[in-house]
Write an enzyme that holds these catalytic residues in place. Structure first.
Site, PDB file in Angstrom:
ATOM      1  N   PRO A   9       0.787  -1.227   0.000  1.00  0.00           N
ATOM      2  CA  PRO A   9       0.000   0.000   0.000  1.00  0.00           C
ATOM      3  C   PRO A   9       0.822   1.282   0.000  1.00  0.00           C
ATOM      4  O   PRO A   9       1.864   1.366   0.650  1.00  0.00           O
ATOM      5  CB  PRO A   9      -0.817  -0.097   1.297  1.00  0.00           C
ATOM      6  N   ASN A  10       0.313   2.228  -0.757  1.00  0.00           N
ATOM      7  CA  ASN A  10       0.848   3.605  -0.836  1.00  0.00           C
ATOM      8  C   ASN A  10       2.135   3.740  -1.630  1.00  0.00           C
ATOM      9  O   ASN A  10       2.613   4.849  -1.844  1.00  0.00           O
ATOM     10  CB  ASN A  10       1.030   4.210   0.576  1.00  0.00           C
ATOM     11  N   TYR A  22      10.906   9.056   1.435  1.00  0.00           N
ATOM     12  CA  TYR A  22      10.938   8.086   0.334  1.00  0.00           C
ATOM     13  C   TYR A  22      11.570   8.621  -0.944  1.00  0.00           C
ATOM     14  O   TYR A  22      11.713   7.882  -1.913  1.00  0.00           O
ATOM     15  CB  TYR A  22       9.506   7.588   0.042  1.00  0.00           C
ATOM     16  N   ASN A  73       8.079  -5.575  -1.262  1.00  0.00           N
ATOM     17  CA  ASN A  73       8.015  -4.470  -0.305  1.00  0.00           C
ATOM     18  C   ASN A  73       6.569  -4.418   0.163  1.00  0.00           C
ATOM     19  O   ASN A  73       5.715  -3.817  -0.495  1.00  0.00           O
ATOM     20  CB  ASN A  73       8.427  -3.147  -0.949  1.00  0.00           C
ATOM     21  N   GLU A  97      13.121  -9.149   0.778  1.00  0.00           N
ATOM     22  CA  GLU A  97      12.322  -8.023   1.292  1.00  0.00           C
ATOM     23  C   GLU A  97      13.082  -6.725   1.002  1.00  0.00           C
ATOM     24  O   GLU A  97      14.287  -6.643   1.244  1.00  0.00           O
ATOM     25  CB  GLU A  97      12.172  -8.222   2.803  1.00  0.00           C
TER      26      GLU A  97
HETATM   27  C1  DQA Z   1       8.357   1.034   3.556  1.00  0.00           C
HETATM   28  C2  DQA Z   1       8.502   1.232   5.070  1.00  0.00           C
HETATM   29  C3  DQA Z   1       7.198   0.951   5.772  1.00  0.00           C
HETATM   30  O1  DQA Z   1       7.348   1.104   7.177  1.00  0.00           O
HETATM   31  C4  DQA Z   1       6.122   1.910   5.300  1.00  0.00           C
HETATM   32  O2  DQA Z   1       4.882   1.611   5.909  1.00  0.00           O
HETATM   33  C5  DQA Z   1       6.008   1.949   3.822  1.00  0.00           C
HETATM   34  C6  DQA Z   1       7.213   1.875   2.986  1.00  0.00           C
HETATM   35  C7  DQA Z   1       9.629   1.431   2.783  1.00  0.00           C
HETATM   36  O3  DQA Z   1       9.734   1.061   1.620  1.00  0.00           O
HETATM   37  O4  DQA Z   1      10.510   2.109   3.335  1.00  0.00           O
HETATM   38  O5  DQA Z   1       4.918   2.156   3.279  1.00  0.00           O
HETATM   39  O6  DQA Z   1       8.113  -0.329   3.300  1.00  0.00           O
END
Ligand code: DQA
Length: 149
Positions: A9-10, A22, A73, A97
């Site tokens: 998500p996101n 990010y 991810n 991961e």
């Molecule tokens: C993430 C880290 C996670 O804690 C976060 O909820 C994300 C992105 C990362 O790629 O750094 O959505 O997986």
């Protein structure tokens, strides 16, 4: 070799969401990086993104017998989803991961990874490059593997 890249998500909001954490690269930039890596390494790379936990579980299940390696991810589901952990264990496909940010340097709740318990390696804090590193790792370590073996 076929590699499935799964984004939770996101991550489709990359470039818009919290660029201080990010980065400014967009989700389209990530798709381009994956396509470039596939071409350069002569690999088949499929990308799947969903904001829904069950859809991510379905996608992992559908990889059984068809995919040689998974890069995942799980985003926020990393820290909550036993269902994704169990799906990775069920298909038993080597998985790496990836986290764009350095989750260890963030809130304590981000330092637990359920999905990571089923992964052969974790790459965190390397930005989008982490995805390329994960693909290269799978190629180097499992490049001779054929589905189901
Ligand atoms: C993430 C880290 C996670 O804690 C976060 O909820 C994300 C992105 C990362 O790629 O750094 O959505 O997986």
């Amino acid at each position: 070799m076929k590699i499935l890249v799964i984004n939770g998500p996101n991550l489709n909001m990359l470039g818009i969401r919290e660029p201080g954490i990010y980065g400014k690269n967009t989700f389209a930039d990530l798709l381009q990086l994956l396509a470039d890596t596939a071409k350069a390494e002569n690999l088949e790379v499929e990308q799947y993104q969903s904001n829904h936990e069950g859809d991510l579980v379905d996608k992992i299940q559908s990889a059984y017998g068809k995919v040689d390696g998974i890069v995942i991810n799980p985003a926020a589901y990393t820290h909550t989803s036993v269902a994704i952990l169990d799906a990775l264990k069920a298909v038993s496909i080597p998985a790496v991961e990836v986290h764009i940010s350095d989750v260890d340097a963030r809130e304590p709740f981000r330092q637990i990874s359920y999905a990571g318990m089923a992964c052969v390696k974790t790459i965190k804090g390397h930005g989008l490059e982490g995805y390329r590193e994960a693909i290269l790792y799978l190629k180097e370590r499992y490049g001779n593997r054929k589905c189901g073996m």
